[in-house]
Design a protein around this motif. Structure first.
Motif, mmCIF file in Angstrom:
data_model
loop_
_atom_site.group_PDB
_atom_site.id
_atom_site.type_symbol
_atom_site.label_atom_id
_atom_site.label_comp_id
_atom_site.label_asym_id
_atom_site.label_seq_id
_atom_site.Cartn_x
_atom_site.Cartn_y
_atom_site.Cartn_z
ATOM 1 N N HIS A 92 0.869 -1.176 0.000
ATOM 2 C CA HIS A 92 0.000 0.000 0.000
ATOM 3 C C HIS A 92 0.903 1.223 0.000
ATOM 4 C CE1 HIS A 92 -2.571 3.162 1.789
ATOM 5 N NE2 HIS A 92 -3.535 2.538 1.115
ATOM 6 N N VAL A 93 0.796 2.044 -1.036
ATOM 7 C CA VAL A 93 1.705 3.170 -1.225
ATOM 8 C C VAL A 93 0.902 4.456 -1.361
ATOM 9 C CG1 VAL A 93 3.357 4.213 -2.822
ATOM 10 C CG2 VAL A 93 3.545 1.790 -2.246
ATOM 11 N N ALA A 94 1.134 5.383 -0.436
ATOM 12 C CA ALA A 94 0.412 6.654 -0.459
ATOM 13 C C ALA A 94 1.309 7.837 -0.774
ATOM 14 C CB ALA A 94 -0.283 6.886 0.883
ATOM 15 N N ASP A 95 2.621 7.669 -0.615
ATOM 16 C CA ASP A 95 3.537 8.785 -0.850
ATOM 17 C C ASP A 95 4.894 8.240 -1.308
ATOM 18 O OD1 ASP A 95 5.032 8.001 1.491
ATOM 19 O OD2 ASP A 95 3.641 9.132 2.735
ATOM 20 N N PRO A 96 5.812 9.106 -1.722
ATOM 21 C CA PRO A 96 7.096 8.650 -2.238
ATOM 22 C C PRO A 96 7.913 7.832 -1.230
ATOM 23 C CG PRO A 96 6.700 10.895 -2.946
ATOM 24 C CD PRO A 96 5.613 10.561 -1.968
ATOM 25 N N LEU A 97 7.816 8.168 0.064
ATOM 26 C CA LEU A 97 8.546 7.393 1.062
ATOM 27 C C LEU A 97 8.025 5.967 1.129
ATOM 28 C CD1 LEU A 97 10.643 7.154 3.286
ATOM 29 C CD2 LEU A 97 8.972 8.108 4.894
ATOM 30 N N ASP A 98 6.704 5.794 1.103
ATOM 31 C CA ASP A 98 6.127 4.445 1.041
ATOM 32 C C ASP A 98 6.695 3.679 -0.155
ATOM 33 O OD1 ASP A 98 4.463 4.829 3.228
ATOM 34 O OD2 ASP A 98 2.676 5.226 2.034
ATOM 35 N N ALA A 99 6.741 4.350 -1.301
ATOM 36 C CA ALA A 99 7.211 3.696 -2.524
ATOM 37 C C ALA A 99 8.648 3.235 -2.379
ATOM 38 C CB ALA A 99 7.075 4.653 -3.709
ATOM 39 N N TYR A 100 9.498 4.113 -1.877
ATOM 40 C CA TYR A 100 10.917 3.789 -1.756
ATOM 41 C C TYR A 100 11.151 2.658 -0.764
ATOM 42 C CZ TYR A 100 15.925 4.270 -1.038
ATOM 43 O OH TYR A 100 17.284 4.015 -0.940
ATOM 44 N N THR A 101 10.533 2.754 0.414
ATOM 45 C CA THR A 101 10.777 1.729 1.427
ATOM 46 C C THR A 101 10.165 0.384 1.033
ATOM 47 O OG1 THR A 101 8.879 2.582 2.699
ATOM 48 C CG2 THR A 101 11.070 3.333 3.355
ATOM 49 N N PHE A 102 9.018 0.387 0.358
ATOM 50 C CA PHE A 102 8.445 -0.874 -0.115
ATOM 51 C C PHE A 102 9.386 -1.547 -1.104
ATOM 52 C CE2 PHE A 102 5.946 -3.007 -3.498
ATOM 53 C CZ PHE A 102 5.508 -4.097 -2.753
ATOM 54 N N ALA A 103 9.912 -0.769 -2.045
ATOM 55 C CA ALA A 103 10.819 -1.338 -3.045
ATOM 56 C C ALA A 103 12.089 -1.869 -2.401
ATOM 57 C CB ALA A 103 11.159 -0.284 -4.100
ATOM 58 N N GLN A 104 12.654 -1.110 -1.477
ATOM 59 C CA GLN A 104 13.947 -1.482 -0.904
ATOM 60 C C GLN A 104 13.844 -2.559 0.168
ATOM 61 O OE1 GLN A 104 16.810 -0.378 -2.310
ATOM 62 N NE2 GLN A 104 15.297 0.432 -3.733
ATOM 63 N N ILE A 105 12.784 -2.534 0.965
ATOM 64 C CA ILE A 105 12.658 -3.475 2.082
ATOM 65 C C ILE A 105 11.866 -4.713 1.691
ATOM 66 C CG2 ILE A 105 11.760 -3.796 4.430
ATOM 67 C CD1 ILE A 105 12.207 -0.757 4.839
ATOM 68 N N ASN A 106 10.735 -4.510 1.013
ATOM 69 C CA ASN A 106 9.807 -5.623 0.755
ATOM 70 C C ASN A 106 9.970 -6.258 -0.619
ATOM 71 O OD1 ASN A 106 7.881 -3.324 2.378
ATOM 72 N ND2 ASN A 106 8.260 -5.286 3.360
ATOM 73 N N ASP A 107 10.582 -5.538 -1.555
ATOM 74 C CA ASP A 107 10.947 -6.100 -2.862
ATOM 75 C C ASP A 107 9.761 -6.807 -3.518
ATOM 76 O OD1 ASP A 107 12.476 -6.865 -5.029
ATOM 77 O OD2 ASP A 107 13.467 -8.527 -3.993
ATOM 78 N N GLY A 108 8.606 -6.095 -3.598
ATOM 79 C CA GLY A 108 7.404 -6.706 -4.137
ATOM 80 C C GLY A 108 7.246 -6.495 -5.629
ATOM 81 N N ASN A 109 6.082 -6.878 -6.149
ATOM 82 C CA ASN A 109 5.843 -6.769 -7.589
ATOM 83 C C ASN A 109 4.525 -6.068 -7.934
ATOM 84 O OD1 ASN A 109 4.106 -8.795 -6.804
ATOM 85 N ND2 ASN A 109 5.045 -10.397 -8.065
ATOM 86 N N ALA A 110 3.955 -5.365 -6.951
ATOM 87 C CA ALA A 110 2.714 -4.625 -7.203
ATOM 88 C C ALA A 110 2.535 -3.568 -6.119
ATOM 89 C CB ALA A 110 1.510 -5.566 -7.208
ATOM 90 N N ILE A 111 1.866 -2.486 -6.490
ATOM 91 C CA ILE A 111 1.493 -1.474 -5.499
ATOM 92 C C ILE A 111 0.031 -1.101 -5.685
ATOM 93 C CG2 ILE A 111 3.795 -0.508 -5.129
ATOM 94 C CD1 ILE A 111 2.989 1.822 -6.990
ATOM 95 N N ALA A 112 -0.623 -0.776 -4.575
ATOM 96 C CA ALA A 112 -2.003 -0.291 -4.571
ATOM 97 C C ALA A 112 -1.994 1.128 -4.010
ATOM 98 C CB ALA A 112 -2.889 -1.200 -3.726
ATOM 99 N N LEU A 113 -2.535 2.051 -4.783
ATOM 100 C CA LEU A 113 -2.507 3.466 -4.430
ATOM 101 C C LEU A 113 -3.892 3.976 -4.061
ATOM 102 C CD1 LEU A 113 -0.430 3.849 -7.527
ATOM 103 C CD2 LEU A 113 0.378 5.072 -5.525
ATOM 104 N N PRO A 114 -3.971 4.981 -3.163
ATOM 105 C CA PRO A 114 -5.253 5.622 -2.871
ATOM 106 C C PRO A 114 -5.528 6.700 -3.920
ATOM 107 C CG PRO A 114 -3.560 6.480 -1.415
ATOM 108 C CD PRO A 114 -2.895 5.457 -2.280
ATOM 109 N N PHE A 115 -6.496 6.455 -4.789
ATOM 110 C CA PHE A 115 -6.791 7.400 -5.863
ATOM 111 C C PHE A 115 -7.902 8.375 -5.517
ATOM 112 C CE2 PHE A 115 -5.136 3.807 -8.662
ATOM 113 C CZ PHE A 115 -3.889 4.391 -8.819
ATOM 114 N N ALA A 116 -8.492 8.256 -4.321
ATOM 115 C CA ALA A 116 -9.509 9.207 -3.872
ATOM 116 C C ALA A 116 -9.072 9.869 -2.566
ATOM 117 C CB ALA A 116 -10.857 8.518 -3.685
ATOM 118 N N LYS A 117 -8.737 9.075 -1.561
ATOM 119 C CA LYS A 117 -8.328 9.621 -0.258
ATOM 120 C C LYS A 117 -7.048 10.439 -0.411
ATOM 121 C CE LYS A 117 -7.031 8.331 4.431
ATOM 122 N NZ LYS A 117 -6.662 7.220 5.340
ATOM 123 N N GLY A 118 -7.136 11.726 -0.074
ATOM 124 C CA GLY A 118 -5.973 12.600 -0.125
ATOM 125 C C GLY A 118 -5.538 12.991 -1.523
#
Length: 214
Positions: A92-118
């Motif tokens: 679950h990625v809401a901001d650039p920090l979420d994106a960076y830490t997910f990629a570096q720590i969790n090494d996943g293959n998909a992200i889900a973004l909030p397209f309405a909240k915020g």
């Protein structure tokens, strides 16, 4: 890298905004973006966030996509739906920090973004910055860097756990189709799904399973 973009019905009107931000960053990396829609709120094929999960799992397990960008109003439902399937690690990625830490720590293959909240003024810029930080470095590098060894070890442990706790995707797809054929067929009913999926799928067993339920 081939990146698939998927939108569900509540946020389909933002598809072009999301696609443009994603493609702008992907082009600088030499990545390809494949837009599976929804393309507009009034598309004939209406995807729910649950169907996002089915579609994303088909794309990732077949090799038709290497990474999936999706979301919903809050991003939570899409994340839960994607993580219901084998072969998918969705953050679950809401901001650039979420994106960076997910990629570096969790090494996943998909992200889900909030397209309405915020998602207000500057929402398009936030998307662009998220995609920039997501692919700013190779995945799995660790954060902070001195944590790279235990974080990579934990990722391997998670992968091993998922191998035991999930059945093969082809079996899951067949059983879902028996329980609710409309749900599964609807996930693959997008305007360009067949064109893109069968062109790009590398795993014949998964492609055949998808064809069977269609």
């Amino acid at each position: 890298m081939k990146i698939a973009l998927i939108n569900e019905n509540s946020q389909a009107a933002k598809n072009a905004v999301i696609y443009n931000a994603l493609k702008k960053v992907a082009d600088t990396k030499g990545f390809e973006v494949v837009n599976y829609g929804m393309y507009a709120a009034d598309d004939k094929a209406q995807l729910t966030y649950v169907q996002n999960g089915i579609l994303a799992a088909a794309l990732l397990n077949s090799g038709a996509a290497d990474f999936v960008v999706t979301g919903c109003g809050t991003g939570e439902g899409a994340m839960l739906a994607l993580n219901s399937f084998p072969g998918v690690i969705c953050g679950h990625v809401a901001d650039p920090l979420d994106a960076y830490t997910f990629a570096q720590i969790n090494d996943g293959n998909a992200i889900a973004l909030p397209f309405a909240k915020g998602f207000g003024w500057g929402g398009d810029l936030n998307l662009e910055y998220i995609f920039e930080k997501l692919w700013s470095e190779p995945f799995g590098g660790g954060y902070p860097k001195e944590r790279v060894v235990p974080e990579q070890r934990n990722k391997k442990i998670l992968d091993g756990v998922k191998e035991i706790t999930y059945r093969p995707f082809t079996e899951i797809l067949a059983d879902l189709a028996k329980k609710d054929a409309d749900l599964v067929k609807g996930a693959f009913a997008g305007e360009h799904f067949a064109e893109y999926f069968f062109r790009d799928a590398k795993n014949k067993d998964v492609a055949d399973a998808v064809k069977a339920v269609m």
